[in-house]
Design a protein around this motif. Sequence first.
Motif, PDB file in Angstrom:
ATOM      1  N   ASP A  96      38.380  40.809  49.485  1.00 60.77           N
ATOM      2  CA  ASP A  96      37.656  40.696  50.760  1.00 60.77           C
ATOM      3  C   ASP A  96      36.912  41.999  51.071  1.00 60.77           C
ATOM      4  O   ASP A  96      35.752  41.988  51.502  1.00 60.77           O
ATOM      5  CB  ASP A  96      38.609  40.355  51.904  1.00 60.77           C
ATOM      6  CG  ASP A  96      39.172  38.944  51.803  1.00 60.77           C
ATOM      7  OD1 ASP A  96      38.599  38.134  51.040  1.00 60.77           O
ATOM      8  OD2 ASP A  96      40.189  38.667  52.491  1.00 60.77           O
ATOM      9  N   LYS A  97      37.558  43.120  50.862  1.00 54.37           N
ATOM     10  CA  LYS A  97      36.945  44.419  51.126  1.00 54.37           C
ATOM     11  C   LYS A  97      35.757  44.641  50.186  1.00 54.37           C
ATOM     12  O   LYS A  97      34.705  45.133  50.619  1.00 54.37           O
ATOM     13  CB  LYS A  97      37.998  45.507  50.919  1.00 54.37           C
ATOM     14  CG  LYS A  97      37.835  46.749  51.692  1.00 54.37           C
ATOM     15  CD  LYS A  97      37.671  46.469  53.153  1.00 54.37           C
ATOM     16  CE  LYS A  97      38.140  47.640  53.962  1.00 54.37           C
ATOM     17  NZ  LYS A  97      37.549  47.638  55.283  1.00 54.37           N
ATOM     18  N   LEU A  98      35.902  44.250  48.908  1.00 53.31           N
ATOM     19  CA  LEU A  98      34.816  44.389  47.941  1.00 53.31           C
ATOM     20  C   LEU A  98      33.622  43.516  48.344  1.00 53.31           C
ATOM     21  O   LEU A  98      32.468  43.959  48.268  1.00 53.31           O
ATOM     22  CB  LEU A  98      35.297  44.016  46.535  1.00 53.31           C
ATOM     23  CG  LEU A  98      34.289  44.126  45.398  1.00 53.31           C
ATOM     24  CD1 LEU A  98      33.783  45.558  45.263  1.00 53.31           C
ATOM     25  CD2 LEU A  98      34.893  43.648  44.101  1.00 53.31           C
ATOM     26  N   ALA A  99      33.892  42.306  48.791  1.00 55.01           N
ATOM     27  CA  ALA A  99      32.813  41.420  49.228  1.00 55.01           C
ATOM     28  C   ALA A  99      32.096  42.025  50.429  1.00 55.01           C
ATOM     29  O   ALA A  99      30.855  41.992  50.504  1.00 55.01           O
ATOM     30  CB  ALA A  99      33.370  40.039  49.573  1.00 55.01           C
ATOM     31  N   GLN A 104      27.280  45.045  52.600  1.00 54.68           N
ATOM     32  CA  GLN A 104      26.706  46.247  53.200  1.00 54.68           C
ATOM     33  C   GLN A 104      25.736  46.931  52.236  1.00 54.68           C
ATOM     34  O   GLN A 104      24.664  47.408  52.636  1.00 54.68           O
ATOM     35  CB  GLN A 104      27.820  47.229  53.606  1.00 54.68           C
ATOM     36  CG  GLN A 104      28.616  46.793  54.797  1.00 54.68           C
ATOM     37  CD  GLN A 104      29.757  47.761  55.103  1.00 54.68           C
ATOM     38  OE1 GLN A 104      29.917  48.783  54.443  1.00 54.68           O
ATOM     39  NE2 GLN A 104      30.537  47.417  56.115  1.00 54.68           N
ATOM     40  N   ASN A 105      26.097  46.935  50.976  1.00 53.29           N
ATOM     41  CA  ASN A 105      25.235  47.551  49.952  1.00 53.29           C
ATOM     42  C   ASN A 105      23.943  46.741  49.802  1.00 53.29           C
ATOM     43  O   ASN A 105      22.866  47.309  49.650  1.00 53.29           O
ATOM     44  CB  ASN A 105      25.968  47.657  48.623  1.00 53.29           C
ATOM     45  CG  ASN A 105      25.216  48.494  47.631  1.00 53.29           C
ATOM     46  OD1 ASN A 105      24.536  49.450  48.005  1.00 53.29           O
ATOM     47  ND2 ASN A 105      25.325  48.144  46.366  1.00 53.29           N
ATOM     48  N   GLN A 109      19.940  47.977  50.303  1.00 50.83           N
ATOM     49  CA  GLN A 109      18.994  47.953  49.183  1.00 50.83           C
ATOM     50  C   GLN A 109      17.698  47.233  49.557  1.00 50.83           C
ATOM     51  O   GLN A 109      16.734  47.286  48.810  1.00 50.83           O
ATOM     52  CB  GLN A 109      19.621  47.273  47.963  1.00 50.83           C
ATOM     53  CG  GLN A 109      20.680  48.152  47.304  1.00 50.83           C
ATOM     54  CD  GLN A 109      21.287  47.493  46.094  1.00 50.83           C
ATOM     55  OE1 GLN A 109      20.963  46.373  45.756  1.00 50.83           O
ATOM     56  NE2 GLN A 109      22.158  48.213  45.436  1.00 50.83           N
ATOM     57  N   LYS A 110      17.557  46.542  50.634  1.00 51.72           N
ATOM     58  CA  LYS A 110      16.350  45.806  51.008  1.00 51.72           C
ATOM     59  C   LYS A 110      15.256  46.676  51.393  1.00 51.72           C
ATOM     60  O   LYS A 110      14.802  47.589  51.586  1.00 51.72           O
ATOM     61  CB  LYS A 110      16.607  44.843  52.144  1.00 51.72           C
ATOM     62  CG  LYS A 110      17.408  43.675  51.685  1.00 51.72           C
ATOM     63  CD  LYS A 110      17.456  42.681  52.811  1.00 51.72           C
ATOM     64  CE  LYS A 110      18.262  41.503  52.395  1.00 51.72           C
ATOM     65  NZ  LYS A 110      18.334  40.474  53.335  1.00 51.72           N
TER      66      LYS A 110
END
Length: 110
Positions: A96-99, A104-105, A109-110
């Motif tokens: 869940d934390k990785l997702a 957020q990453n 990046q947008k």
Amino acid sequence: MSNNAGSTLLALLTGAAIGAGFGILYAPDKGSRTRGKIKDGYDDTKNNLKHKYESASDELKHKIALFKQNNLQDTYDEMLSNVSHKTEDVITFLEDKLASLKEQNAKLQK
């Protein structure tokens, strides 16, 4: 009926033992020989009872060791199961934390 038969058998054996004891005591033999026979019978009985006690004690110790081993194995299995469940909880939390971090990453990046 079996209880009555057992009582009768016990009474018969007790009577036979008492009769044998009186027979030895009143036999026309020297007192020293009679005392020797009684002592030998006593020693044989004592050794037989000692052997039975040691055998029963060894068997009891073996059963206790098996019980402890089985109880230890059960405790180990339960602990392993608990650790497995906790590991699953940690993995789910980390996924869940990785997702969340990936989201957020991706926004950055947008």
